[in-house]
Design a protein around this motif. Structure first.
Motif, short mmCIF file in Angstrom:
data_model
loop_
_atom_site.label_atom_id
_atom_site.label_comp_id
_atom_site.label_asym_id
_atom_site.label_seq_id
_atom_site.Cartn_x
_atom_site.Cartn_y
_atom_site.Cartn_z
N LEU A 133 12.61 -16.77 -12.65
CA LEU A 133 14.04 -17.05 -12.65
C LEU A 133 14.72 -15.86 -12.01
O LEU A 133 14.68 -14.74 -12.54
N LEU A 134 15.33 -16.07 -10.83
CA LEU A 134 15.88 -14.99 -10.02
C LEU A 134 17.40 -15.08 -9.96
O LEU A 134 17.96 -16.18 -9.77
N PHE A 135 18.06 -13.94 -10.08
CA PHE A 135 19.51 -13.85 -9.94
C PHE A 135 19.82 -13.05 -8.68
O PHE A 135 19.25 -11.98 -8.45
N SER A 178 17.99 -18.92 -8.78
CA SER A 178 16.99 -19.85 -8.27
C SER A 178 15.73 -19.71 -9.10
O SER A 178 15.61 -18.78 -9.91
N VAL A 179 14.81 -20.64 -8.91
CA VAL A 179 13.46 -20.50 -9.47
C VAL A 179 12.51 -20.41 -8.28
O VAL A 179 12.43 -21.32 -7.45
N ALA A 180 11.80 -19.28 -8.19
CA ALA A 180 10.88 -19.07 -7.08
C ALA A 180 9.78 -20.12 -7.08
O ALA A 180 9.34 -20.58 -8.14
N ALA A 181 9.36 -20.51 -5.90
CA ALA A 181 8.29 -21.50 -5.79
C ALA A 181 7.03 -21.02 -6.50
O ALA A 181 6.67 -19.84 -6.43
N VAL A 182 6.38 -21.93 -7.19
CA VAL A 182 5.13 -21.62 -7.86
C VAL A 182 4.01 -21.58 -6.83
O VAL A 182 3.89 -22.48 -5.99
N GLY A 187 26.08 -10.26 -17.74
CA GLY A 187 26.21 -11.69 -17.49
C GLY A 187 24.97 -12.48 -17.82
O GLY A 187 24.94 -13.70 -17.66
N VAL A 188 23.93 -11.79 -18.28
CA VAL A 188 22.67 -12.44 -18.63
C VAL A 188 21.98 -11.60 -19.69
O VAL A 188 22.08 -10.37 -19.69
N VAL A 189 21.30 -12.26 -20.60
CA VAL A 189 20.52 -11.56 -21.61
C VAL A 189 19.29 -12.40 -21.93
O VAL A 189 19.37 -13.64 -21.97
N GLY A 233 15.36 -10.42 -12.16
CA GLY A 233 14.43 -11.55 -12.22
C GLY A 233 13.62 -11.51 -13.50
O GLY A 233 13.34 -10.44 -14.04
N PHE A 234 13.28 -12.69 -13.99
CA PHE A 234 12.48 -12.81 -15.21
C PHE A 234 11.26 -13.68 -14.91
O PHE A 234 11.38 -14.81 -14.44
N ALA A 235 10.09 -13.14 -15.22
CA ALA A 235 8.87 -13.93 -15.10
C ALA A 235 8.83 -14.98 -16.20
O ALA A 235 9.46 -14.80 -17.25
N PRO A 236 8.11 -16.08 -15.99
CA PRO A 236 7.93 -17.05 -17.07
C PRO A 236 7.31 -16.36 -18.30
O PRO A 236 6.34 -15.62 -18.18
N ARG A 237 7.91 -16.60 -19.46
CA ARG A 237 7.48 -15.96 -20.69
C ARG A 237 7.35 -16.98 -21.80
O ARG A 237 7.75 -18.14 -21.67
N PHE A 238 6.80 -16.50 -22.90
CA PHE A 238 6.60 -17.35 -24.07
C PHE A 238 7.59 -16.97 -25.15
O PHE A 238 7.75 -15.79 -25.48
N ASN A 239 8.27 -18.00 -25.70
CA ASN A 239 9.17 -17.81 -26.84
C ASN A 239 10.33 -16.88 -26.50
O ASN A 239 10.67 -15.98 -27.27
N ALA A 240 10.93 -17.07 -25.33
CA ALA A 240 12.03 -16.24 -24.87
C ALA A 240 13.22 -17.12 -24.49
O ALA A 240 13.06 -18.06 -23.70
N LEU A 241 14.38 -16.82 -25.04
CA LEU A 241 15.63 -17.50 -24.70
C LEU A 241 16.41 -16.63 -23.73
O LEU A 241 16.68 -15.45 -24.02
N THR A 242 16.76 -17.19 -22.58
CA THR A 242 17.61 -16.50 -21.61
C THR A 242 18.94 -17.22 -21.54
O THR A 242 18.99 -18.43 -21.36
N LEU A 243 20.02 -16.48 -21.70
CA LEU A 243 21.38 -17.00 -21.60
C LEU A 243 22.07 -16.32 -20.43
O LEU A 243 21.95 -15.09 -20.27
N PHE A 244 22.78 -17.09 -19.59
CA PHE A 244 23.50 -16.46 -18.49
C PHE A 244 24.78 -17.24 -18.18
O PHE A 244 24.90 -18.43 -18.43
#
Length: 247
Positions: free
Chosen positions: A186-188, A216-220, A24-26, A198-209
């Motif tokens: 970005l947490l599922f 949710s997005v965890a608090a910074v 359901g996510v990539v 969960g995915f940490a903030p990354r550079f040049n990455a496309l996430t589709l779900f």
């Protein structure tokens, strides 16, 4: 600055489709050629006028343009954000900086801004055909907003349900450097409330779900020393923004 936008060569949609259907996510790293990603990150870092957006007392979307942010005193902002956090403890809430790409484009705001070129590219056949090939969803148009999370910013649990034309969601990460203890992931979430992925903030990455999917997005963290920069939105199948698509 004119941006020559394209997807990176060698992206294998059929393999990505299998992962998307299974999970359901990539997440697709290296989605743009490196110079394109570098240029886009530079636009967000140095050329974008940010507004503050947060959830309102009635669930409404509240936007404070840059001028209003500059006019507001520190005490006023502290009270406002304290109230946002208090309401978020009981339900859906969010606060972060935003540049509303679709609204700005359609309203003719900031003529020549490089993000307008990205808005057009996301609504081009190249990107929409690729998104369709990965998700299997009909893609007629693509929502987009640029987001900038600073310490204390967050987005609580939700699933994007309620707008039928949203077929899938996406994020494009343009965060150059990030430590895992800075938050902002970005947490599922599964039905038990555990973090399924969960995915940490990354550079040049496309996430589709898929939509709906609880996330949710965890608090910074207050000690985070860099901005969390992303482009986010939905793949949609309602009528395009103009009779012939993006103008």
């Amino acid at each position: 600055m004119a941006l020559e936008l394209s997807l990176a060569s060698g992206l294998q949609a059929h393999r990505l489709r299998a992962a998307y259907e299974r999970d359901g996510v990539v997440q697709i790293e290296g989605v743009f050629p490196r110079p394109v990603a570098e240029a886009l990150a530079g636009v967000l870092e140095r050329q974008t006028s940010w507004s503050l957006v947060h959830s309102g007392p009635g669930g409404e979307h509240v936007i404070l343009p840059r001028e209003a942010l500059e006019a507001a005193g520190a005490e006023e902002m502290r009270k406002r954000l304290t109230e946002v956090a208090r309401r978020a403890s009981r339900g859906f809430g969010y606060v972060y900086l935003v540049y509303p790409m679709i609204d700005a484009y359609l309203d003719g705001r900031d003529p020549g801004h490089p993000l307008h070129a990205l808005t057009e590219f996301l609504n081009s056949s190249e990107f929409m055909d690729f998104a369709h090939a990965v998700t299997g969803e009909p893609v007629v148009k693509v929502d987009a907003q640029a987001t900038h999370y600073r310490p204390g910013h967050f987005l609580t649990l939700h699933d994007d349900r309620g707008v039928g034309e949203r077929r899938a969601a996406y994020t494009i990460g343009l965060t150059r450097a990030w430590r895992p203890d800075w938050g902002g992931q970005l947490l599922f979430h599964d039905a038990r409330g555990d973090v399924a992925r969960g995915f940490a903030p990354r550079f040049n990455a496309l996430t589709l779900f898929k939509v709906p999917m609880s996330h949710s997005v965890a608090a910074v963290a207050p000690y985070a020393a860099a901005p969390r920069l992303t482009i986010t939105g939905w793949l949609r199948d309602d009528p395009p923004y103009a009779p012939s698509g993006m103008r």
